[in-house]
Design a protein around this motif. Structure first.
Motif, PDB file in Angstrom:
ATOM      1  N   ARG A   7      -8.164  -8.408 -13.393  1.00  0.00           N
ATOM      2  CA  ARG A   7      -8.358  -6.966 -13.294  1.00  0.00           C
ATOM      3  C   ARG A   7      -7.032  -6.211 -13.398  1.00  0.00           C
ATOM      4  N   PRO A  37      -5.334  -7.231  -4.667  1.00  0.00           N
ATOM      5  CA  PRO A  37      -5.322  -7.127  -3.207  1.00  0.00           C
ATOM      6  C   PRO A  37      -5.597  -8.470  -2.529  1.00  0.00           C
ATOM      7  N   PHE A  54     -15.634  -6.114  -7.359  1.00  0.00           N
ATOM      8  CA  PHE A  54     -16.864  -5.338  -7.191  1.00  0.00           C
ATOM      9  C   PHE A  54     -18.059  -6.262  -7.388  1.00  0.00           C
ATOM     10  N   GLY A  55     -18.638  -6.693  -6.282  1.00  0.00           N
ATOM     11  CA  GLY A  55     -19.653  -7.744  -6.307  1.00  0.00           C
ATOM     12  C   GLY A  55     -20.939  -7.390  -7.020  1.00  0.00           C
ATOM     13  N   VAL A  84      -0.419   4.521 -10.030  1.00  0.00           N
ATOM     14  CA  VAL A  84      -0.910   3.331 -10.716  1.00  0.00           C
ATOM     15  C   VAL A  84      -0.828   3.503 -12.227  1.00  0.00           C
ATOM     16  N   THR A 119      -2.446   8.287  -5.531  1.00  0.00           N
ATOM     17  CA  THR A 119      -2.498   6.882  -5.938  1.00  0.00           C
ATOM     18  C   THR A 119      -2.756   6.679  -7.434  1.00  0.00           C
ATOM     19  N   HIS A 120      -3.761   7.394  -7.979  1.00  0.00           N
ATOM     20  CA  HIS A 120      -4.104   7.105  -9.378  1.00  0.00           C
ATOM     21  C   HIS A 120      -2.956   7.441 -10.323  1.00  0.00           C
ATOM     22  N   LEU A 179      -1.181   4.596  -1.004  1.00  0.00           N
ATOM     23  CA  LEU A 179      -2.330   4.633  -0.092  1.00  0.00           C
ATOM     24  C   LEU A 179      -1.865   4.987   1.320  1.00  0.00           C
ATOM     25  N   ARG A 192     -11.361  -8.262  -3.110  1.00  0.00           N
ATOM     26  CA  ARG A 192     -12.003  -6.959  -3.282  1.00  0.00           C
ATOM     27  C   ARG A 192     -12.503  -6.710  -4.694  1.00  0.00           C
ATOM     28  N   VAL A 208     -14.176  -1.312 -15.634  1.00  0.00           N
ATOM     29  CA  VAL A 208     -13.820  -0.309 -14.635  1.00  0.00           C
ATOM     30  C   VAL A 208     -12.307  -0.273 -14.423  1.00  0.00           C
ATOM     31  N   SER A 209     -11.688  -1.451 -14.518  1.00  0.00           N
ATOM     32  CA  SER A 209     -10.260  -1.534 -14.221  1.00  0.00           C
ATOM     33  C   SER A 209      -9.391  -1.062 -15.379  1.00  0.00           C
ATOM     34  N   ARG A 210      -9.993  -1.005 -16.565  1.00  0.00           N
ATOM     35  CA  ARG A 210      -9.234  -0.584 -17.741  1.00  0.00           C
ATOM     36  C   ARG A 210      -8.993   0.916 -17.652  1.00  0.00           C
ATOM     37  N   LYS A 227       0.830  -1.208   0.000  1.00  0.00           N
ATOM     38  CA  LYS A 227       0.000   0.000   0.000  1.00  0.00           C
ATOM     39  C   LYS A 227       0.861   1.255   0.000  1.00  0.00           C
ATOM     40  N   TYR A 240      -2.606  -4.036  -9.334  1.00  0.00           N
ATOM     41  CA  TYR A 240      -2.715  -4.430  -7.933  1.00  0.00           C
ATOM     42  C   TYR A 240      -3.763  -5.520  -7.771  1.00  0.00           C
ATOM     43  N   LEU A 262       1.723   1.845  -3.527  1.00  0.00           N
ATOM     44  CA  LEU A 262       0.560   2.386  -4.235  1.00  0.00           C
ATOM     45  C   LEU A 262       0.210   3.814  -3.816  1.00  0.00           C
TER      46      LEU A 262
END
Lengths: 239, 370
Positions: free
Chosen positions: A150, A85, A91-92, A77, A73-74, A53, A89, A102-104, A48, A83, A51
């Motif tokens: 991801r 984790p 996105f359910g 990255v 952070t962004h 964080l 984590r 979203v990860s792209r 972290k 990353y 990253l």
């Protein structure tokens, strides 16, 4: 420039807790570096910190020859870090496909998306079957595949992978390790793993953490496995 | 040695006896149907069949119209809470200010088109309908834009510094609620004054002020029916936007785990500002389009803030999804209008009774986890 990432004497606090007490390490390009140690030794905090964080209060993080310790952070990255984790984590509420969208990152050039997807489906052929499924309904193993995928939708230079085999059955864990083994040719990997035997064939270098400090480092996994005293003292393997 | 006595807990008992639970559930459904049936029979008895039909149909139309607009307003509140973890106490004030902005912009646009010294009066000439419609669209969009800017500004200059500090956030947004409400009271007077478009319009005309008469007392104001469709259209755009656009997906993902979205390379701060703008803009839009119905009033801020809380709690706040907010708004809007027509003295407390019942049955709200 052999080292993709370098941490120089990083001191990290979370709130008022002094977590990383002067960590210095390097991640050589094209190799797999393992972070080993017990729970709470500071491995995840190190990730972290990279990253951004938990930015270091002292010391610095250098990625591709550029200091990144004070960047948001962004921005860190977007320089090419993926990353994965611990505890996945994902996105359910989104589908698997939406998780990947979203990860792209916007900055990734559009044309190589197919290439990235080919790589993902090559590593995890099963994923094609559940692309439209809501990620929260996936099994643990499938969720872990998604968590790794991801990090692969962007062409990253460095992958930070935290406890990938946690909670997976031995067979699934073995499959995942094989996939990571194949990933070595595409990216440099920094891997956190408690159960170091499962990843011993992957690692080129390793650092052993204890109470926020690096207590041992080396680049020969078989020597480490043979060193029973060291293993018993810091890796607490009771088998 | 002390004796450990196990206290009897109904919840544990039901957990251990699924059959009892099943029977209880069926009994509850039957009881609800019987109570509902009794209420209907009583209502027919009190108001006669014709009165019952008239009141029911009006409750449905008004309730749906109110629900749709409440949904637009509350989805803004929900977004800000879900993504940024900020309970925006100023949201009702945003809604109230949106009403006044809509009112002022409508009259301003109308004045612009009517002023014979300016060239704009040539555009519509004597076509009052087109002029009024244009003024309405300008007022809705204008109120949305102004409130989006105010919301974004508040996030960027103040709330941004207080993420992770909920007490300070509450104090800050409560402060903004009072500031906005006081400014509105200074300019437009206390809540005793409501501002409607037609009485203040220079030509005493609003493009959609007629009624639809189906006979049998089924008389509906066209504007309220229009509001149902407007609300549905905006809600549909939002649903599609959240499913199909990248930023919509980012917001949804961020509601689940904002740190992870950041760690995947999204500028989460920028996303927070965008969500504040979107949320405040939705409050402004719903406030503005409700003016022809309920008017602009400096007291609306607090009233509608409370509705926002109730709806979010009913819908399921934490990890809840939009669907929850939608159904929460439907429940609140419809139940308020039904009680207004049938049991008027309950109108202002019915939503709290329903909230209490839902929280007893499902502590996490309709869609949230417990």
């Amino acid at each position: 420039m052999n080292n993709l990432l370098e941490i120089q004497d990083a001191h990290v606090y979370i709130g008022s807790f002094y977590i990383l007490q002067g960590i210095s390490m390097v991640v050589p390009k094209g190799e797999v570096t393992l972070l080993l140690g017990r729970n709470g030794a500071g491995k995840t905090t190190t990730m972290k910190t990279i990253l951004g964080l938990y930015p270091p209060r002292e010391g610095k993080v250098v990625f591709k020859g550029e200091e990144i310790s004070n960047l948001p952070t962004h921005k860190i990255v977007n320089k090419g870090i993926g990353y994965v984790p611990d505890t996945r984590r994902i996105f359910g509420t989104l589908t698997v496909e939406q998780n990947l969208t979203v990860s792209r990152r916007k900055s990734s050039s559009r044309d190589d998306l197919q290439e990235r997807l080919d790589l993902i489906f090559d590593l995890f052929p099963d994923m094609k079957g559940f692309l439209k499924q809501r990620a929260g309904t996936l099994s643990g193993g499938q969720q872990q595949m998604l968590a790794v995928a991801r990090a692969l939708v962007n062409d990253n230079d460095l992958l930070l992978i935290d406890e990938p085999t946690e909670g997976l059955s031995p067979l699934l864990a073995k499959n995942l390790i094989n996939a990571l083994d194949r990933l070595k040719e595409f990216a440099t990997i920094l891997l956190v793993e408690q159960n170091f035997r499962t990843v011993s064939k992957l690692g080129d270098n390793y650092y052993i953490f204890d109470s926020g400090k690096i207590v041992h480092e080396g680049n020969n996994m078989s020597e480490l496995i043979a060193d029973k005293a060291l293993v018993a003292q810091y890796l607490g393997v009771s088998i | 040695m002390t004796m450990q006595t196990k206290r009897f807990s109904p919840r544990d008992y039901l957990e251990e006896n699924p059959q009892v639970r099943k029977i209880l559930r069926i009994a509850m459904v039957i009881a609800l149907i019987i109570i509902g049936g009794l209420l209907v029979v009583m209502a027919i008895d009190v108001y006669t069949w014709d009165g019952f039909v008239a009141r029911t149909s009006k409750s449905v139309v008004n309730g749906l119209a109110l629900s749709m607009l409440l949904f637009l307003m509350v989805s803004g509140f929900f977004l800000i809470f879900g993504l940024c973890d900020v309970i925006n106490f100023a949201h009702g004030a945003f809604f109230m200010l949106g009403g006044f902005m809509g009112f002022v912009i409508y009259l301003g646009t109308e004045a612009l088109f009517l002023d014979s010294t300016l060239p704009f009066h040539l555009i519509f000439g004597a076509n009052q309908f087109a002029m009024s419609l244009t003024a309405f669209i300008v007022s809705a969009l204008g109120a949305t834009a102004i409130l989006a800017l105010i919301g974004g500004g508040i996030e960027f200059f103040t709330v941004r510094r207080l993420y992770g500090n909920p007490i300070a956030q509450i104090l800050l947004t409560v402060g903004f609620m009072f500031i906005i409400t006081q400014i509105a009271e200074i300019i437009w007077g206390p809540p005793q004054f409501s501002y409607f478009i037609t009485p203040n319009s220079q030509i005493a005309y609003f493009f959609m002020s007629g009624i639809l008469d189906f006979g049998e007392g089924m008389i509906f104001e066209i504007y309220r029916i229009f509001l149902i469709f407007l609300g549905l259209a905006v809600a549909a755009i939002m649903f599609v936007g959240f499913r199909k656009t990248r930023i919509g997906l980012q917001i949804q993902a961020g509601i689940e785990d904002s740190e992870m979205v950041e760690a995947l390379g999204t500028d989460i701060r920028k996303l927070f500002t965008i969500v504040f703008m979107l949320g405040a803009g939705l409050a402004g839009l719903s406030g503005a389009v409700l003016v022809p119905w309920i008017g602009a009033n400096s007291g609306h801020g607090l009233t509608y803030l409370i509705y926002a809380f109730v709806i979010v709690v009913i819908g399921g706040a934490h990890y809840g999804r939009f669907e929850g907010t939608f159904f929460g708004a439907l429940i609140v809007g419809l139940s308020m209008q039904f009680t207004a027509y049938f049991i008027p003295f309950l109108e202002n407390i019915i939503v709290f009774i329903i909230m209490a019942i839902i929280l007893i049955i499902r502590p996490g709200g309709l869609t949230g986890h417990e």
